[in-house]
Structure formats: structure tokens, C-alpha cells
Design a protein around this motif. Structure first.
Motif, short mmCIF file in Angstrom:
data_model
loop_
_atom_site.label_atom_id
_atom_site.label_comp_id
_atom_site.label_asym_id
_atom_site.label_seq_id
_atom_site.Cartn_x
_atom_site.Cartn_y
_atom_site.Cartn_z
N VAL A 195 0.95 -1.15 -0.03
CA VAL A 195 0.00 -0.02 -0.12
C VAL A 195 0.89 1.13 0.08
CG1 VAL A 195 -1.53 1.37 1.55
CG2 VAL A 195 -1.69 -1.14 1.08
N TYR A 196 1.92 1.16 0.77
CA TYR A 196 2.60 2.43 0.89
C TYR A 196 3.55 2.48 -0.26
CZ TYR A 196 5.95 5.63 3.45
OH TYR A 196 6.68 6.61 3.74
N LEU A 198 2.25 -3.39 -10.67
CA LEU A 198 2.31 -4.62 -9.98
C LEU A 198 3.91 -4.90 -9.74
CD1 LEU A 198 1.48 -6.77 -7.94
CD2 LEU A 198 0.89 -8.48 -9.91
N GLU A 199 4.61 -4.83 -11.22
CA GLU A 199 5.92 -5.13 -11.27
C GLU A 199 7.07 -4.14 -10.43
OE1 GLU A 199 9.44 -5.23 -14.61
OE2 GLU A 199 7.39 -4.51 -15.38
N LEU A 234 -4.22 -5.05 -2.98
CA LEU A 234 -3.83 -3.81 -2.08
C LEU A 234 -3.65 -2.78 -3.04
CD1 LEU A 234 -1.49 -6.01 0.07
CD2 LEU A 234 -3.68 -4.98 0.80
N MET A 235 -2.80 -2.72 -4.26
CA MET A 235 -2.69 -1.45 -4.94
C MET A 235 -4.04 -0.90 -5.56
SD MET A 235 0.85 -2.81 -6.87
CE MET A 235 1.11 -1.07 -7.46
N GLU A 278 -6.84 -5.31 -12.24
CA GLU A 278 -6.12 -5.92 -11.17
C GLU A 278 -5.53 -7.28 -11.95
OE1 GLU A 278 -7.22 -7.56 -7.37
OE2 GLU A 278 -8.88 -5.69 -7.62
N GLU A 279 -6.50 -7.99 -12.65
CA GLU A 279 -6.43 -9.12 -13.19
C GLU A 279 -5.17 -9.17 -14.45
OE1 GLU A 279 -10.12 -10.34 -14.67
OE2 GLU A 279 -10.63 -11.25 -12.86
N ARG A 280 -5.13 -8.09 -15.29
CA ARG A 280 -4.21 -7.58 -16.30
C ARG A 280 -2.78 -7.29 -15.51
NH1 ARG A 280 -3.33 -2.83 -18.81
NH2 ARG A 280 -5.08 -2.03 -18.08
N GLU A 281 -2.98 -6.87 -14.53
CA GLU A 281 -1.49 -6.43 -14.04
C GLU A 281 -0.59 -8.05 -13.40
OE1 GLU A 281 0.39 -3.72 -13.02
OE2 GLU A 281 -0.85 -2.26 -14.12
N VAL A 282 -1.68 -8.63 -12.76
CA VAL A 282 -1.29 -10.19 -12.43
C VAL A 282 -0.71 -10.74 -13.58
CG1 VAL A 282 -2.01 -12.54 -11.42
CG2 VAL A 282 -2.53 -10.11 -10.29
N ALA A 283 -1.48 -10.95 -14.73
CA ALA A 283 -1.09 -11.78 -15.92
C ALA A 283 0.37 -11.27 -16.52
CB ALA A 283 -2.29 -11.64 -17.00
#
Length: 576
Positions: A485-486, A496-497, A524-525, A536-541
Motif C-alpha cells: 500500500v505504501y 504490480l511489477e 492492495l494496490m 487487477e487481473e491484467r497486472e497479475v497476468a
């Protein structure tokens, strides 16, 4: 009556601050615009803004996403440069090492002890000992104590007591000396944040795609915000090109031949668990090409590095199976129980920006830096080493202000600590009380203090508001949810990376390289950056593709094959 602006800005470097910085960059001519958000670019922005100049800094990807997050994590004088008789560089670096340890960032830069194993009884001890004595003497030459103990001679039995996993037949004794280590990516992010605190307008994920010229003079840049797709101009009296291994590419945008050439040298590192072999200090080993370091890194060892020419994709240099085997072979030459590929938790590859010379071997190219006005309005800084970034930045801004009107103050960065440094020792001394007050383990508070210094208070405030943020991340229990979060709210992480690879080092420290932590971190982000479920899903993928491509590239036999496989994972900018 409107409240006047304070002397300094917020300590945050979040999405709101990024938007404010971009608005400012578009509306008014700057004194200095820095292109490149690595250690030298960040240092240049810090140097310029603390002289009282109006300053902007742009980075095409994330802060430190290139060379500056993929080093050996060492702040050192470069003991091997003594053999090359480069005494000036060694002395300069050792003075900077002391400054970083004691003034600028004692929360981020820590002493580390190294063993130099000896293989010959008398001549080698005399030769190496003389070099280490000179190393110690240079470290005292900056007008302050070095901040680390001096070197010592050890017998064979003393070495084996300190490093019981060494092969007793691989040495006859040893010497120990001290240098320092740093989380390089965290330092750069903290440095940019500190520059922003003093008034610099900082924006990552903004690519410079051209220079604006009036006649022969550079007066600004054409910029592309990769987050929104918007293109805009930034005007500046002087532009500083601090793009490292991309220096030649950036110079070609000006339409002028570069003042000097930069050559990329690939260095790879392995991360192995600390329990794979016992030892209370790091090691430095000679190889046929250069030196190899074994560096204590929390619950891990870092093994590195290689030193080979690289002519392929600069954004994503790839380690090969041959690179990995080379490092394992040389480390195993001194271990009683050898390491195997199965012991390797993480691998990373980085590029050094070396000034090209006559030598065909990158290990022989200069680690000196050069500054030049290639065309009016454009200062180029190239070469150098991570440890001497502050001197490089000072030299670059000195060159820029020579072309500005009026009397500009001298550099003051030798006296200005990074955010989190002031009061760090006092906070460290009461870490037990802090842990008790928040119901956290003392080791957890120590971890936070050594990453955030006195800014740890801000993370503890997050935990006070939401106690679940004290929970560790899946597969990476050294790190807690509050840090994710910070990173997004205060440290400029936009993807995410950025969090898994640079604000934390989960991508190289976790056995699964962050795969299990990725969905939790993305969630969290999302709360900070207003992502929807699809985002969210795109960042994880994207992150999972990156991990898979890196793993597969590390099975390839040569650079070309590894590069091709690594590039199968798309760059995040192309998907935003």
C-alpha cells in the motif's frame, strides 16, 4: 487569505503528486530537466533542486528499472581497481561510501565484511595485504572516519571458524576487509522522493521521444505519458541526459553524433538461501576474468557477477544457463558442499554503462565518468559507478549551471540526508518499545526501519488504521501488506511489477518469484490506484508472463536465445 506554500513539499510521491508534477512540467519553463530516473538521474535532480533551481525529472519506465536496480547491491571503493592503479577512482568512491554510511542514508547503507581467501602462504598475503592497507588509508582521506573497521589478517583456522562451509583444501588463510551494501532500487526511489520533497517535479512512465531545438540549441523535450497516452512538451533552459546504457540512443534523437560512446556490459547475479552454506561474512574470489562476490543479503546470499558484452535488448537483459553455471562453478571451487541449480532462488541480470575504449574486454573498460555539452542546452553524463553517483550528479549540474544566468549556489548534497535518515539511530534504539506498542515482532520493526528509516511511522499509521496490513505476503513473509500500500501511495509505484521487483525484492527472493504474492499485492494496490477487477487481473497476468519468460530465458544456452525468450513477455507500457 490563502495559506502560503511551505518551503518543502509533501513527503509523498503518489498518484496525486505525479499529476501535480505533470501539470507543472507542462505549464512553465524549468531551469533543469533531467532525462533518466536511475541513480545518476535521481542524484542530478536532487543536486539541482537543492541549489534552488526549478527542476523536473522524467523516467520512461519505473524509477531504477534499468541498471540501477540490478547491481551487486554494493557501495564500495572497488578494491580490484587498485590493481589497475586507478587510485583516484578508489579514493573518491571510498569517501562517498563513508558519506552514504554515516550521513546520507544510514538506514539503507550498511557495513558488510568480506573474506579474501589466500591460496599462497607468503607472497599473496603480502601483496593483498598491502592493497587492503592502501584501501583503508584512502577511506580516511575524506576528512571523516570511514564508518567501517580496518582490514585484518586471518589464519586458516580462523577462516574456517568464521566460514565453516569452505573447503579446507581451497585456502591457506585469508584477509578480511569491509565495504557496504544497499538495496539499490529502494535507494533510488527514496532519492527521487527526497528530490520531490525539496521541490523537484518527478514523473515516471513518461518517455522522452524527441528533443525540441531552436536553431542548434536544445530547449526542451517531447514527452509521452505512457499511463494516459498523452503527448506534451516540456521546456527547460538546460536538459541533462542521464540515461546510462541508453545514452547513445538518446543522443541520436538530437540528430548529433555523441560526444562519447557507452558500451553495455552484462552482469548476472544469483540468489540462494542463507542456509545453503554457513558463514558470518561475504567473500571476494578472483576469477580468470574479474572478481566474484558472495554477499550476505538478509536470509539469502547474492552471488555475482559476470562481465560480458551485451548488444541486445537493453530494457530486459537476460541471464543464460551458461552464465548461471559459470557463477556456480566458481563459488563451488571454495565450498565443501557444492551448490546446484536447484539451490538457486532467484536470478537477475543488469547492464553496466561503460565508457567505450580500445579494449575488447568490458572488464577493462573505464568506470570513470565523463560530462559533456554535446550541443548547446544539452548536458550528457555517462560512465561511472553506482557508489559515486553523487559526484557524477554534481559534475553534471555544474556543467548545466555554467550555461545559466546569475550566480547559482554550489552543490550541497553532501550534507542533505535522504528522507528517513534523520533520527534513524534514535528510532533504532527504541525499536523494542515500538514493537511492543504495535504488537509486532521486534524483527519486523527492524526490517521496516532498515527499509524506511524514520518514515516507518507512516507505515505504522497505516497498520493502526487497518491491522490486517501487518499480515505477511503469501510466499514472501519478510514483507507485509502495508509495504505494498505504501509503495503505491508514497513511493511512486504505478504497476504490480514496480512493487514486486523494486519497492520490494520479492521477484528475486521468493522461491516462486512472487507468483503467490501477486494477486494479493494487486488487490492492495487497487485500493490506492483505483483499479477495477479487470485492471487487477491484467497486472497479475503481465507479472506472471514476466516470471515465466525470465525462468525460460535462464534455461537458454546463449544470449540471443535468452533475449528472444525474455522478450516474449510484453513490456507493461505497451499494455497500459
Amino acid at each position: 487569505m490563502a495559506k502560503p506554500n511551505s518551503v518543502t513539499r509533501s513527503t509523498k510521491l503518489g498518484p496525486v503528486e505525479r499529476e501535480a508534477a505533470l501539470a507543472r512540467l507542462k505549464e512553465k519553463e524549468l531551469d533543469i530537466l533531467v532525462v533518466g530516473g536511475g541513480i545518476v538521474g535521481a542524484g542530478s535532480a536532487m543536486d539541482a533542486v537543492t541549489r534552488g533551481l526549478s527542476v523536473g525529472i522524467l523516467e520512461a519506465r519505473d524509477w531504477a528499472s534499468g541498471t540501477s536496480s540490478r547491481s551487486s547491491k554494493l557501495v564500495h571503493g572497488g578494491i580490484r581497481y587498485l590493481e589497475q592503479l586507478d587510485f583516484r577512482l578508489v579514493r573518491e568512491a571510498l569517501i562517498e561510501r563513508g558519506l552514504l554510511l554515516q550521513v546520507l542514508a544510514p538506514h539503507l547503507v550498511k557495513p558488510v565484511r568480506f573474506l579474501y581467501p589466500l591460496h599462497k602462504r607468503f607472497t599473496e598475503r603480502l601483496y593483498v595485504g598491502a592493497g587492503m592497507l592502501l584501501y583503508d588509508l584512502f577511506s580516511y582521506s575524506g576528512g571523516r572516519p570511514p564508518g567501517v573497521p580496518h582490514h585484518r589478517h586471518l589464519s586458516k583456522s580462523q577462516v574456517l571458524r568464521a566460514m565453516p562451509s569452505l573447503d579446507k583444501n581451497a585456502l591457506v588463510g585469508g584477509l578480511t576487509y569491509y565495504d557496504a551494501q544497499v538495496d539499490d532500487a529502494r535507494y533510488v526511489a527514496s532519492l527521487v522522493r527526497t528530490a520531490s520533497f525539496y521541490g523537484a517535479h518527478a514523473a515516471s512512465r513518461v518517455r522522452v521521444e524527441g528533443f525540441i531545438k531552436v536553431g542548434e540549441r536544445v530547449v526542451g523535450v517531447q514527452a509521452h505519458d505512457l499511463q494516459t497516452g498523452e503527448r506534451f512538451e516540456v521546456r527547460a533552459k538546460q536538459v541533462v541526459n542521464a540515461t546510462g546504457v541508453w545514452t547513445d540512443d538518446t543522443q541520436r534523437m538530437v540528430g548529433e553524433r555523441g560526444t562519447f560512446k557507452v558500451r553495455a556490459s552484462k552482469g548476472i547475479h544469483l540468489v540462494v538461501p542463507r542456509d545453503r552454506f554457513q558463514g558470518s561474512m561475504g567473500m571476494i574470489l578472483r576469477t580468470e576474468k574479474s572478481v566474484l562476490f558472495v554477499i550476505p543479503w538478509g536470509r539469502h546470499w547474492l552471488l555475482g557477477t559476470t562481465d560480458t558484452d551485451w548488444h541486445l535488448d537493453k530494457a530486459h537483459p537476460a541471464a543464460t544457463a551458461a552464465d548461471i553455471d559459470y557463477l556456480l562453478e566458481h563459488v563451488n571451487s571454495v565450498l565443501a558442499v557444492p551448490l546446484s541449480r536447484e539451490d538457486v532462488e532467484g536470478v537477475y541480470a543488469g547492464l553496466r554503462p561503460l565508457l567505450a575504449g580500445e579494449s575488447d574486454q568490458t572488464s577493462k573498460l573505464s568506470r570513470e565518468h565523463l560530462v559533456g555539452h554535446s550541443v548547446p542546452g544539452l548536458v550528457v553524463i555517462a560512465g561511472g559507478k553506482w557508489t559515486t553517483y553523487r559526484v557524477m550528479a554534481k559534475d553534471a549540474i555544474d556543467a548545466a549551471v555554467d550555461a545559466l544566468d546569475g550566480k547559482i549556489p554550489e552543490s550541497t548534497t553532501q550534507n542533505i540526508p535522504l528522507l528517513g535518515a534523520e533520527g534513524y539511530q534514535a528510532a533504532w534504539n527504541k525499536r523494542g518499545k515500538i514493537a511492543h506498542a504495535f504488537g509486532l515482532h521486534r524483527v519486523r520493526i527492524e526490517h521496516l526501519l532498515n527499509r524506511y528509516g524514520t518514515m516507518t511511522d507512516e507505515l505504522l499509521d497505516l497498520i493502526r488504521e487497518d491491522p490486517t496490513l501487518a499480515d505477511p505476503l503469501p510466499g514472501a513473509d519478510d514483507y507485509i501488506a502495508a509495504e505494498v500500500v505504501y509503495a503505491a501511495s508514497h513511493e511512486g509505484a504505478l504497476h504490480l511489477e514496480d512493487v514486486l521487483a523494486r519497492r520490494t525484492r520479492i521477484s528475486i527472493e521468493a522461491w516462486d518469484r512472487g507468483v503467490s504474492a501477486a494477486p494479493v499485492a494487486a488487490r492492495l494496490m487497487a485500493g490506492v490506484l483505483d483499479w477495477d477487477t479487470e485492471r487487477e487481473e491484467r497486472e497479475v497476468a503481465f507479472y506472471l508472463k514476466r516470471v515465466a519468460a525470465e525462468r525460460e530465458s535462464q534455461e537458454q544456452p546463449d544470449d540471443e536465445s535468452a533475449d528472444r525468450v525474455r522478450l516474449e513477455a510484453p513490456d507493461i507500457a505497451a499494455t497500459s
